[in-house]
Design a protein around this motif. Structure first.
Motif, PDB file in Angstrom:
ATOM      1  N   ILE A  19       9.264  -4.239  -5.933  1.00 32.68           N
ATOM      2  CA  ILE A  19       9.748  -4.889  -4.706  1.00 32.68           C
ATOM      3  C   ILE A  19       8.689  -5.835  -4.133  1.00 32.68           C
ATOM      4  CG2 ILE A  19      10.405  -4.419  -2.305  1.00 32.68           C
ATOM      5  CD1 ILE A  19      11.765  -1.806  -3.386  1.00 32.68           C
ATOM      6  N   GLY A  20       7.426  -5.403  -4.116  1.00 36.21           N
ATOM      7  CA  GLY A  20       6.362  -6.253  -3.561  1.00 36.21           C
ATOM      8  C   GLY A  20       6.225  -7.551  -4.337  1.00 36.21           C
ATOM      9  N   ASP A  38      -2.924  -5.494  -4.072  1.00 35.22           N
ATOM     10  CA  ASP A  38      -2.505  -4.292  -4.797  1.00 35.22           C
ATOM     11  C   ASP A  38      -3.789  -3.581  -5.236  1.00 35.22           C
ATOM     12  OD1 ASP A  38       0.488  -3.647  -6.296  1.00 35.22           O
ATOM     13  OD2 ASP A  38      -1.247  -2.494  -6.982  1.00 35.22           O
ATOM     14  N   VAL A  62      -4.578   0.424  -0.189  1.00 33.32           N
ATOM     15  CA  VAL A  62      -4.155   0.470   1.216  1.00 33.32           C
ATOM     16  C   VAL A  62      -4.749   1.644   1.993  1.00 33.32           C
ATOM     17  CG1 VAL A  62      -2.006  -0.813   0.883  1.00 33.32           C
ATOM     18  CG2 VAL A  62      -1.982   1.685   0.652  1.00 33.32           C
ATOM     19  N   GLY A  90       3.454   1.875  -2.333  1.00 29.42           N
ATOM     20  CA  GLY A  90       3.947   3.221  -2.084  1.00 29.42           C
ATOM     21  C   GLY A  90       3.962   4.020  -3.368  1.00 29.42           C
ATOM     22  N   PRO A 185      15.671   1.203   1.250  1.00 24.70           N
ATOM     23  CA  PRO A 185      16.424   1.026  -0.003  1.00 24.70           C
ATOM     24  C   PRO A 185      16.859   2.371  -0.582  1.00 24.70           C
ATOM     25  CG  PRO A 185      14.204   0.009  -0.109  1.00 24.70           C
ATOM     26  CD  PRO A 185      14.237   0.928   1.063  1.00 24.70           C
TER      27      PRO A 185
HETATM   28  N1  NAD Z   1      12.297   1.476  -6.165  1.00 27.00           N
HETATM   29  C1  NAD Z   1      13.027   2.187  -5.332  1.00 27.00           C
HETATM   30  O1  NAD Z   1      14.084   2.699  -5.698  1.00 27.00           O
HETATM   31  C2  NAD Z   1      12.596   2.395  -3.918  1.00 27.00           C
HETATM   32  C3  NAD Z   1      13.520   2.995  -3.063  1.00 27.00           C
HETATM   33  C4  NAD Z   1      13.168   3.197  -1.745  1.00 27.00           C
HETATM   34  C5  NAD Z   1      11.936   2.797  -1.295  1.00 27.00           C
HETATM   35  N2  NAD Z   1      11.056   2.226  -2.144  1.00 27.00           N
HETATM   36  C6  NAD Z   1       9.745   1.862  -1.616  1.00 27.00           C
HETATM   37  O2  NAD Z   1       9.514   0.492  -1.855  1.00 27.00           O
HETATM   38  C7  NAD Z   1       8.125   0.275  -2.060  1.00 27.00           C
HETATM   39  C8  NAD Z   1       7.908  -0.460  -3.375  1.00 27.00           C
HETATM   40  O3  NAD Z   1       8.391   0.343  -4.424  1.00 27.00           O
HETATM   41  P1  NAD Z   1       8.587  -0.191  -5.913  1.00 27.00           P
HETATM   42  O4  NAD Z   1       9.830   0.382  -6.422  1.00 27.00           O
HETATM   43  O5  NAD Z   1       8.356  -1.644  -5.940  1.00 27.00           O
HETATM   44  O6  NAD Z   1       7.386   0.584  -6.637  1.00 27.00           O
HETATM   45  P2  NAD Z   1       6.438   0.129  -7.834  1.00 27.00           P
HETATM   46  O7  NAD Z   1       5.860   1.402  -8.353  1.00 27.00           O
HETATM   47  O8  NAD Z   1       7.138  -0.782  -8.762  1.00 27.00           O
HETATM   48  O9  NAD Z   1       5.298  -0.710  -7.078  1.00 27.00           O
HETATM   49  C9  NAD Z   1       4.447  -0.102  -6.166  1.00 27.00           C
HETATM   50  C10 NAD Z   1       3.158  -0.895  -6.131  1.00 27.00           C
HETATM   51  O10 NAD Z   1       2.311  -0.267  -5.167  1.00 27.00           O
HETATM   52  C11 NAD Z   1       1.000  -0.250  -5.700  1.00 27.00           C
HETATM   53  N3  NAD Z   1       0.235   0.832  -5.080  1.00 27.00           N
HETATM   54  C12 NAD Z   1       0.419   2.165  -5.184  1.00 27.00           C
HETATM   55  N4  NAD Z   1      -0.524   2.809  -4.482  1.00 27.00           N
HETATM   56  C13 NAD Z   1      -1.316   1.864  -3.917  1.00 27.00           C
HETATM   57  C14 NAD Z   1      -2.443   1.896  -3.071  1.00 27.00           C
HETATM   58  N5  NAD Z   1      -3.003   3.067  -2.686  1.00 27.00           N
HETATM   59  N6  NAD Z   1      -2.977   0.729  -2.650  1.00 27.00           N
HETATM   60  C15 NAD Z   1      -2.450  -0.453  -3.043  1.00 27.00           C
HETATM   61  N7  NAD Z   1      -1.396  -0.551  -3.869  1.00 27.00           N
HETATM   62  C16 NAD Z   1      -0.826   0.594  -4.283  1.00 27.00           C
HETATM   63  C17 NAD Z   1       1.180  -0.027  -7.196  1.00 27.00           C
HETATM   64  O11 NAD Z   1       0.044  -0.424  -7.930  1.00 27.00           O
HETATM   65  C18 NAD Z   1       2.402  -0.878  -7.481  1.00 27.00           C
HETATM   66  O12 NAD Z   1       2.026  -2.196  -7.834  1.00 27.00           O
HETATM   67  C19 NAD Z   1       7.461   1.648  -2.016  1.00 27.00           C
HETATM   68  O13 NAD Z   1       6.937   1.860  -0.726  1.00 27.00           O
HETATM   69  C20 NAD Z   1       8.607   2.586  -2.297  1.00 27.00           C
HETATM   70  O14 NAD Z   1       8.378   3.869  -1.772  1.00 27.00           O
HETATM   71  C21 NAD Z   1      11.353   2.009  -3.457  1.00 27.00           C
END
Ligand code: NAD
Length: 258
Positions: A19-20, A38, A62, A90, A185
């Motif tokens: 998502i980011g 990141d 973070v 996250g 989401p």
């Molecule tokens: N994918 C889903 O279904 C979903 C659903 C609901 C909420 N979310 C939330 O959306 C956000 C993004 O999720 P995503 O699916 O893109 O996940 P993802 O795992 O694809 O990406 C997460 C990114 O966060 C980075 N990260 C993790 N810990 C970190 C830290 N301590 N410092 C800096 N960077 C860090 C990782 O390196 C990764 O690049 C998250 O907060 C997640 O909880 C995702």
């Protein structure tokens, strides 16, 4: 490109993936200067070089409080302002209240909640002199409804939801012009959901079956696409949403309407 966030400076956490990463692409396309961050330096740098100047990558975990000050100060020094913060970094670890370890619970709290808190605090300090800004926090449907096998994740995302409302009201009362909203989401097709499906699949005997079960749980019968979230992020980041603060926005294919 329509320039919906033209001239604005955005900082995104978790921009190396999922998502980011999509938010970085959308905000850049709509005219913002994006500082991608990141803890994954290789992945983040690759997206920044795909986008090209003026967009840059800065490594940031973070949970690192002094690290936040460095990145935010550098952003303001380089670009003169900060207008948008997207807290997307996250982690999610599966486990119900009986199987989850305290270590995993604390790790999710540190990244999802403390990381978001540190980011909001640092960004508000930088946004105030510019007369306002927009903070967008990635919570989850798990911050709105309970999921038995995501005890710590639910707790952390519920905290992000309420933290966002507290920040929104504080900034409104102080007259900062800074808005703060949370996005919720359901299952979005990213590496995070791949990992979850793989873990569920190990229990069900097949990751494809687990993925199909996630799709069936959503009334629209599919996983979300990262662009489904990034489109809303552009709206919340832009002045189009100027009367919205403290809102919680599900983007969930109808999951929480049931
Ligand atoms: N994918 C889903 O279904 C979903 C659903 C609901 C909420 N979310 C939330 O959306 C956000 C993004 O999720 P995503 O699916 O893109 O996940 P993802 O795992 O694809 O990406 C997460 C990114 O966060 C980075 N990260 C993790 N810990 C970190 C830290 N301590 N410092 C800096 N960077 C860090 C990782 O390196 C990764 O690049 C998250 O907060 C997640 O909880 C995702």
């Amino acid at each position: 490109m329509n320039g919906r966030v033209h001239g604005k400076v955005a900082l995104i956490t978790g921009a190396a993936s999922g998502i980011g990463k999509a938010c970085a692409r959308h905000l850049a396309r709509e005219g913002a200067t994006v500082v991608l961050t990141d803890r994954d330096a290789g992945g983040g740098a690759a997206i920044a070089s795909e986008l090209g100047p003026p967009h840059v990558f800065r490594r940031l975990d973070v949970t690192d409080e002094p690290g936040w000050a460095v990145v935010v100060d550098e952003t303001v020094a380089a670009h003169g302002r900060l207008d948008i913060l997207v807290n997307s970094a996250g982690i999610g670890v599966m486990g119900n209240v009986e199987t989850a370890t305290l270590e995993d619970f604390r790790r999710m709290y540190a990244v999802n909640v403390e990381g978001t808190f540190l980011g909001c605090r640092a960004a508000i300090g930088a946004m105030k002199p510019g007369g306002g800004g927009s903070i967008i926090n990635l919570s989850s449907v798990a911050g709105l409804i309970g999921v038995p096998d995501l005890a710590g994740y639910c707790a952390s995302k519920g905290a992000v939801r309420m933290l966002s409302k507290s920040i929104a009201l504080h900034c409104a009362r102080a007259g900062y012009g800074i808005r703060c909203n949370s996005i919720h989401p359901s299952f979005i097709d990213t590496p995070m959901v791949d990992a979850m499906a793989a873990e569920m699949g190990a229990a069900m005997g097949d990751a494809a079956k687990a993925r199909a079960a996630l799709e069936r749980a959503v009334p629209l019968r599919r996983l979300g696409h990262v662009d489904d979230i990034a489109s809303l992020v552009v709206y919340l980041a832009s002045d189009e949403s100027r009367f919205m603060t403290g809102a919680e926005l599900p983007v969930d294919g109808g999951l929480t309407a049931q």
